[in-house]
Write a protein that holds these residues in place. Sequence first.
Motif, PDB file in Angstrom:
ATOM      1  N   ASN A  12       1.274  -1.038   0.215  1.00 19.43           N
ATOM      2  CA  ASN A  12       0.839   0.136   0.117  1.00 19.43           C
ATOM      3  C   ASN A  12       0.815   0.941  -0.193  1.00 19.43           C
ATOM      4  OD1 ASN A  12      -3.426   0.939   0.403  1.00 19.43           O
ATOM      5  ND2 ASN A  12      -2.296   1.949   2.147  1.00 19.43           N
ATOM      6  N   ALA A  13       2.126   1.020  -0.504  1.00 15.64           N
ATOM      7  CA  ALA A  13       3.125   2.458  -0.288  1.00 15.64           C
ATOM      8  C   ALA A  13       2.942   2.688  -1.760  1.00 15.64           C
ATOM      9  CB  ALA A  13       4.391   1.695   0.911  1.00 15.64           C
ATOM     10  N   GLU A  14       4.100   3.619  -1.806  1.00 17.32           N
ATOM     11  CA  GLU A  14       4.866   4.100  -2.982  1.00 17.32           C
ATOM     12  C   GLU A  14       6.386   4.619  -2.285  1.00 17.32           C
ATOM     13  OE1 GLU A  14       3.456   8.496  -3.914  1.00 17.32           O
ATOM     14  OE2 GLU A  14       1.967   7.699  -3.173  1.00 17.32           O
ATOM     15  N   ILE A  15       6.966   5.662  -3.762  1.00 15.36           N
ATOM     16  CA  ILE A  15       8.303   5.961  -3.365  1.00 15.36           C
ATOM     17  C   ILE A  15       7.888   6.869  -3.959  1.00 15.36           C
ATOM     18  CG2 ILE A  15      11.199   5.720  -4.509  1.00 15.36           C
ATOM     19  CD1 ILE A  15      10.584   3.174  -4.857  1.00 15.36           C
ATOM     20  N   ARG A  16       8.785   7.455  -2.825  1.00 12.31           N
ATOM     21  CA  ARG A  16       8.453   9.754  -2.952  1.00 12.31           C
ATOM     22  C   ARG A  16      10.035   9.912  -2.923  1.00 12.31           C
ATOM     23  NH1 ARG A  16       4.375  12.252   0.048  1.00 12.31           N
ATOM     24  NH2 ARG A  16       2.901  10.702  -0.848  1.00 12.31           N
ATOM     25  N   ASP A  17      10.464  10.504  -4.181  1.00 14.61           N
ATOM     26  CA  ASP A  17      11.990  10.731  -3.724  1.00 14.61           C
ATOM     27  C   ASP A  17      13.137   9.284  -3.618  1.00 14.61           C
ATOM     28  OD1 ASP A  17      11.471  13.025  -4.939  1.00 14.61           O
ATOM     29  OD2 ASP A  17      11.001  13.236  -2.991  1.00 14.61           O
ATOM     30  N   ASN A  18      13.511   9.667  -2.740  1.00 19.05           N
ATOM     31  CA  ASN A  18      14.261   8.795  -2.147  1.00 19.05           C
ATOM     32  C   ASN A  18      13.881   7.966  -1.069  1.00 19.05           C
ATOM     33  OD1 ASN A  18      16.604   8.704  -3.804  1.00 19.05           O
ATOM     34  ND2 ASN A  18      17.361  10.033  -2.909  1.00 19.05           N
ATOM     35  N   ASN A  19      12.476   8.167  -0.757  1.00 18.07           N
ATOM     36  CA  ASN A  19      11.672   7.447   0.486  1.00 18.07           C
ATOM     37  C   ASN A  19      10.730   6.589   0.452  1.00 18.07           C
ATOM     38  OD1 ASN A  19      12.896   8.918   2.800  1.00 18.07           O
ATOM     39  ND2 ASN A  19      12.425  11.588   1.371  1.00 18.07           N
ATOM     40  N   ILE A  20      10.199   6.009   0.949  1.00 17.18           N
ATOM     41  CA  ILE A  20       9.160   4.519   1.099  1.00 17.18           C
ATOM     42  C   ILE A  20       8.031   5.351   2.037  1.00 17.18           C
ATOM     43  CG2 ILE A  20       8.285   2.426   1.133  1.00 17.18           C
ATOM     44  CD1 ILE A  20      10.979   1.566   0.890  1.00 17.18           C
ATOM     45  N   VAL A  21       6.889   5.696   1.064  1.00 15.11           N
ATOM     46  CA  VAL A  21       5.974   6.320   2.380  1.00 15.11           C
ATOM     47  C   VAL A  21       4.738   5.097   2.635  1.00 15.11           C
ATOM     48  CG1 VAL A  21       3.733   8.606   1.467  1.00 15.11           C
ATOM     49  CG2 VAL A  21       6.266   8.460   0.965  1.00 15.11           C
ATOM     50  N   TYR A  22       4.410   5.590   3.607  1.00 13.22           N
ATOM     51  CA  TYR A  22       3.628   3.839   3.926  1.00 13.22           C
ATOM     52  C   TYR A  22       2.523   5.024   4.256  1.00 13.22           C
ATOM     53  CZ  TYR A  22       7.141   0.662   4.288  1.00 13.22           C
ATOM     54  OH  TYR A  22       8.344   0.403   3.719  1.00 13.22           O
TER      55      TYR A  22
END
Length: 420
Positions: free
Chosen positions: A268-278
């Motif tokens: 259910n997460a996504e990659i945003r820049d160099n971060n993982i957004v849960y």
Amino acid sequence: MPAAKKLILENDININIMQGTGKDGRITKGDVLFFLKSNGTSQKLTDNKNKKENLKINENRKGSTMDITVPTLGESIVEATVSKWLKNEGEYVEVDEPVVELETDKVTLEVPAPISGVIGSIIAAEGETVEVGQNIGDLDPSGKKSSDDKPKAKEINDKEEKQLETKDTKTSSSETDLKKDDAVKLPNSQEEIVPMSRLRQAIANRLKSAQNTAAILTTYNEVDMTALMKIRSTYQPNFEKKFGIKLGYMSFFVKACINALKVYPAVNAEIRDNNIVYKNYYNIGVAVGTPEGLVVPVLKNAEYMDFPEIEKTIVNFGKQAREGNLTIQDMSNGTFTISNGGVYGSMLSSPILNPPQSGILGMHNIQKRAVVIDDKVEIRSMMYLALSYDHRIIDGREAVSFLVNVKENLEDPQRMLIGV
């Protein structure tokens, strides 16, 4: 707060000396904008000074025009294509009546008349690309509605008609130069060139972008639908009688996926820049096919929706999609997508991710197959499931376990009721 009221308060306008063109003299947003435009300023004005100026504006309003502009189209969308003019030059329109249809990368929307009046001129022709805030036409508020005022087709005289009949459709070396209605078909040719709509172009670009960006991998499983089908057939009559809608399979799949997403949050997460957004909320996209292309409206906060609400929302989305009335908000902020190729007869497929999401579940058709249960061959109603995922943030173990969890929830629907 209504747009007109907000503008009035922000600019400290005395509404008692304004002329409203809406129903029963109602002051519309267009009236306020017209007032500000005529003044040449949007700064706050004093009552004594404004009273004289406003009265003068109302007296001189006849002969002035109000621009028809491209409205804000949504986040990151800066241009659109004029799909169709719903009104012609010289035709009277009421305030808020749709006058032109614009097509964006995501949706088709209608632009309403800011004030009542007569269409003065159409500046942007059908097929032209326009930007947010661009003037595409104007309205004459002094125009009156005549008793025989009916939509009139654009007139073409005999000479022009003959020219059109003998004139070959000209094509450019670039496909982007083709207008919306420029279908190029040579005599005795087996090929026809039709320009892609903005929606089709957007779909193509997003799908290719997903393939180029994400590390897409697909894992498969199959689910025994026998128990779920039995529950559905048992409760279908009472469900439909009570809620006025049929109990479909999609609501079960939505619930099963949410349960699995809570156990495996990376899906259910996504990659945003160099971060993982849960994401601790579950906005489930439901892919809907339309003649123009695939669209994915989103069930917002689906974890709080019950079965009737899910079914009603999905049916409503389907109707809006077919009528071209889905909004950008309807298709925004999804966290996971479910696509049902089974409605078209698909037995097995590998769905492509819907960026920036990291997972998509593919449903397929239900077929009776011979399966082994307790060392006995039985005929069961089976469906293949496919989970495509972004391998950059989801490991194979998580993906396979997620799909098994969905399978177990569907094969024993009672699990979803007690959360195990």
